[in-house]
Write an enzyme that holds these catalytic residues in place. Sequence first.
Site, PDB file in Angstrom:
ATOM      1  N   ARG A   1      -8.276   0.934  10.062  1.00  0.00           N
ATOM      2  CA  ARG A   1      -8.095  -0.391  10.317  1.00  0.00           C
ATOM      3  C   ARG A   1      -9.189  -0.862  11.000  1.00  0.00           C
ATOM      4  O   ARG A   1      -8.792  -1.970  11.357  1.00  0.00           O
ATOM      5  CB  ARG A   1      -6.395   0.239  10.749  1.00  0.00           C
ATOM      6  CG  ARG A   1      -5.517  -0.133   9.621  1.00  0.00           C
ATOM      7  CD  ARG A   1      -4.739  -0.104  11.436  1.00  0.00           C
ATOM      8  NE  ARG A   1      -3.040  -0.920  10.895  1.00  0.00           N
ATOM      9  CZ  ARG A   1      -2.204  -0.426   9.495  1.00  0.00           C
ATOM     10  NH1 ARG A   1      -2.307   0.453   9.388  1.00  0.00           N
ATOM     11  NH2 ARG A   1      -1.327  -0.977   9.698  1.00  0.00           N
TER      12      ARG A   1
ATOM     13  N   ARG B   1       0.574  -9.058  14.092  1.00  0.00           N
ATOM     14  CA  ARG B   1       0.355  -8.162  13.100  1.00  0.00           C
ATOM     15  C   ARG B   1      -0.628  -8.514  11.734  1.00  0.00           C
ATOM     16  O   ARG B   1      -1.699  -8.246  11.400  1.00  0.00           O
ATOM     17  CB  ARG B   1       1.129  -7.733  12.182  1.00  0.00           C
ATOM     18  CG  ARG B   1       1.799  -6.408  13.236  1.00  0.00           C
ATOM     19  CD  ARG B   1       3.488  -5.831  11.999  1.00  0.00           C
ATOM     20  NE  ARG B   1       3.609  -4.643  11.344  1.00  0.00           N
ATOM     21  CZ  ARG B   1       3.935  -5.410  10.445  1.00  0.00           C
ATOM     22  NH1 ARG B   1       5.391  -5.487  10.832  1.00  0.00           N
ATOM     23  NH2 ARG B   1       3.945  -4.147   9.973  1.00  0.00           N
TER      24      ARG B   1
ATOM     25  N   ARG C   1      12.489  -7.070   4.638  1.00  0.00           N
ATOM     26  CA  ARG C   1      13.030  -5.625   4.260  1.00  0.00           C
ATOM     27  C   ARG C   1      13.642  -5.090   5.342  1.00  0.00           C
ATOM     28  O   ARG C   1      13.459  -4.978   5.806  1.00  0.00           O
ATOM     29  CB  ARG C   1      10.632  -4.915   4.956  1.00  0.00           C
ATOM     30  CG  ARG C   1      10.487  -3.889   4.140  1.00  0.00           C
ATOM     31  CD  ARG C   1       8.719  -3.572   4.471  1.00  0.00           C
ATOM     32  NE  ARG C   1       8.487  -3.396   5.343  1.00  0.00           N
ATOM     33  CZ  ARG C   1       7.177  -2.883   6.130  1.00  0.00           C
ATOM     34  NH1 ARG C   1       6.323  -2.508   4.412  1.00  0.00           N
ATOM     35  NH2 ARG C   1       6.878  -3.004   6.648  1.00  0.00           N
TER      36      ARG C   1
ATOM     37  N   ARG D   1      12.984  -2.811  11.031  1.00  0.00           N
ATOM     38  CA  ARG D   1      11.866  -1.711  11.308  1.00  0.00           C
ATOM     39  C   ARG D   1      11.405  -3.212  12.292  1.00  0.00           C
ATOM     40  O   ARG D   1      11.471  -4.026  13.022  1.00  0.00           O
ATOM     41  CB  ARG D   1      10.682  -1.897  11.048  1.00  0.00           C
ATOM     42  CG  ARG D   1      10.323  -0.186  10.782  1.00  0.00           C
ATOM     43  CD  ARG D   1       9.330   0.147   9.530  1.00  0.00           C
ATOM     44  NE  ARG D   1       7.531  -0.600   9.771  1.00  0.00           N
ATOM     45  CZ  ARG D   1       6.844  -1.020   9.505  1.00  0.00           C
ATOM     46  NH1 ARG D   1       6.456  -0.096   8.299  1.00  0.00           N
ATOM     47  NH2 ARG D   1       5.612  -1.485   9.856  1.00  0.00           N
TER      48      ARG D   1
ATOM     49  N   LYS E   1       0.503  -0.934  -0.360  1.00  0.00           N
ATOM     50  CA  LYS E   1       0.322  -0.324  -0.164  1.00  0.00           C
ATOM     51  C   LYS E   1       0.461   1.288  -0.138  1.00  0.00           C
ATOM     52  O   LYS E   1       0.487   1.916  -0.580  1.00  0.00           O
ATOM     53  CB  LYS E   1      -0.877   0.325   1.149  1.00  0.00           C
ATOM     54  CG  LYS E   1      -1.748  -1.250   1.729  1.00  0.00           C
ATOM     55  CD  LYS E   1      -3.031  -0.782   2.538  1.00  0.00           C
ATOM     56  CE  LYS E   1      -2.070  -1.086   3.636  1.00  0.00           C
ATOM     57  NZ  LYS E   1      -1.039  -2.008   4.785  1.00  0.00           N
TER      58      LYS E   1
HETATM   59  P1  ADP Z   1       2.384  -2.027   8.391  1.00  0.00           P
HETATM   60  O1  ADP Z   1       1.095  -1.545   6.845  1.00  0.00           O
HETATM   61  O2  ADP Z   1       3.374  -2.845   7.484  1.00  0.00           O
HETATM   62  O3  ADP Z   1       1.460  -2.719   9.324  1.00  0.00           O
HETATM   63  P2  ADP Z   1       2.046   0.641   8.947  1.00  0.00           P
HETATM   64  O4  ADP Z   1       3.110   1.756   8.925  1.00  0.00           O
HETATM   65  O5  ADP Z   1       1.196   1.497   8.452  1.00  0.00           O
HETATM   66  O6  ADP Z   1       2.892  -0.531   8.561  1.00  0.00           O
HETATM   67  O7  ADP Z   1       1.304   0.698  10.488  1.00  0.00           O
HETATM   68  C1  ADP Z   1       2.878   0.352  11.780  1.00  0.00           C
HETATM   69  C2  ADP Z   1       1.687   0.319  12.841  1.00  0.00           C
HETATM   70  O8  ADP Z   1       1.231   1.599  13.213  1.00  0.00           O
HETATM   71  C3  ADP Z   1       0.884  -0.824  12.865  1.00  0.00           C
HETATM   72  O9  ADP Z   1       1.139  -1.982  13.729  1.00  0.00           O
HETATM   73  C4  ADP Z   1      -0.146  -0.347  14.548  1.00  0.00           C
HETATM   74  O10 ADP Z   1       0.199  -0.853  15.523  1.00  0.00           O
HETATM   75  C5  ADP Z   1       0.662   1.057  14.127  1.00  0.00           C
HETATM   76  N1  ADP Z   1      -0.786   2.025  13.177  1.00  0.00           N
HETATM   77  C6  ADP Z   1      -0.709   2.297  11.615  1.00  0.00           C
HETATM   78  N2  ADP Z   1      -2.431   2.787  11.383  1.00  0.00           N
HETATM   79  C7  ADP Z   1      -2.568   2.784  12.560  1.00  0.00           C
HETATM   80  C8  ADP Z   1      -4.320   2.624  12.592  1.00  0.00           C
HETATM   81  N3  ADP Z   1      -5.231   3.628  11.941  1.00  0.00           N
HETATM   82  N4  ADP Z   1      -4.940   2.565  13.789  1.00  0.00           N
HETATM   83  C9  ADP Z   1      -4.509   1.662  14.637  1.00  0.00           C
HETATM   84  N5  ADP Z   1      -2.831   1.914  14.623  1.00  0.00           N
HETATM   85  C10 ADP Z   1      -2.352   1.608  13.443  1.00  0.00           C
END
Ligand code: ADP
Length: 214
Positions: A88, A172, A127, A161, A13
């Site tokens: 989410r 996750r 990654r 990360r 994404k």
């Molecule tokens: P990925 O999609 O690879 O998990 P992101 O960078 O989108 O990576 O998100 C990393 C972390 O940030 C998530 O695992 C969560 O803990 C937090 N996070 C990101 N976006 C949200 C959201 N919309 N609601 C709740 N937590 C979020």
Amino acid sequence: MILVLLGPPGSGKGTQAKRLSALRGWPQLSTGDMLRTAIAAGSKLGLEAKSFMDQGNLVPDSVVVGLIAERSSQADCKNGFILDGFPRTIPQAQSLDQMLTAQSRRVDKVLLFQIENEELVKRLSGRRVCSNCGSMYHVEFSPPKASGVCDKCGSKALIQRDDDQAAVIEKRLKVYQEQTEPLVKYYTDAKKLKTLDATLQPEQVEENLLKMLS
Ligand code: ADP
Ligand code: ZN
């Protein structure tokens, strides 16, 4: 155009949001990036978010809804924006709808990035990210030209990360399945959902994505 990119962690994404943003001029609103910026800045919000993120859990809805409400009200979002990693959860999607309705706007399209868990584990565990400029690499699929050195900025700080460690990846994916996947029905019912094959090469995904927008 208000676009939601929906899909599991590692489905690409962020990569597509960046490409599309450069092509169309709609800002990329990534809650993950916003939270990591808050962590790097050492803010109170960042400190609170970090404990959730490091364990693979979602940050509380109120926190991310607040971030999006603020960012989406800025002038550069007037003609639209790309939501990457938000919403989410169902409550986040409902808050988004309420917020946009109050501005006489709405989510136009939701693109679902479809890919198997097995492939996601491979992508996420390999990654690496440049801690200086944010460029993404993969130890096997897209390594930098010189080992351990960022192609773009020359930094040697290519790191994994915290949440890309094997144990956290599993968590996750489980959280995605339990809390985020219900959004597929939510947006299908709203007749906004379109599905993309996210196993293809980024160039091919981009081509298909652009077709879906036209
Ligand atoms: P990925 O999609 O690879 O998990 P992101 O960078 O989108 O990576 O998100 C990393 C972390 O940030 C998530 O695992 C969560 O803990 C937090 N996070 C990101 N976006 C949200 C959201 N919309 N609601 C709740 N937590 C979020
Ligand atoms: Zn770099």
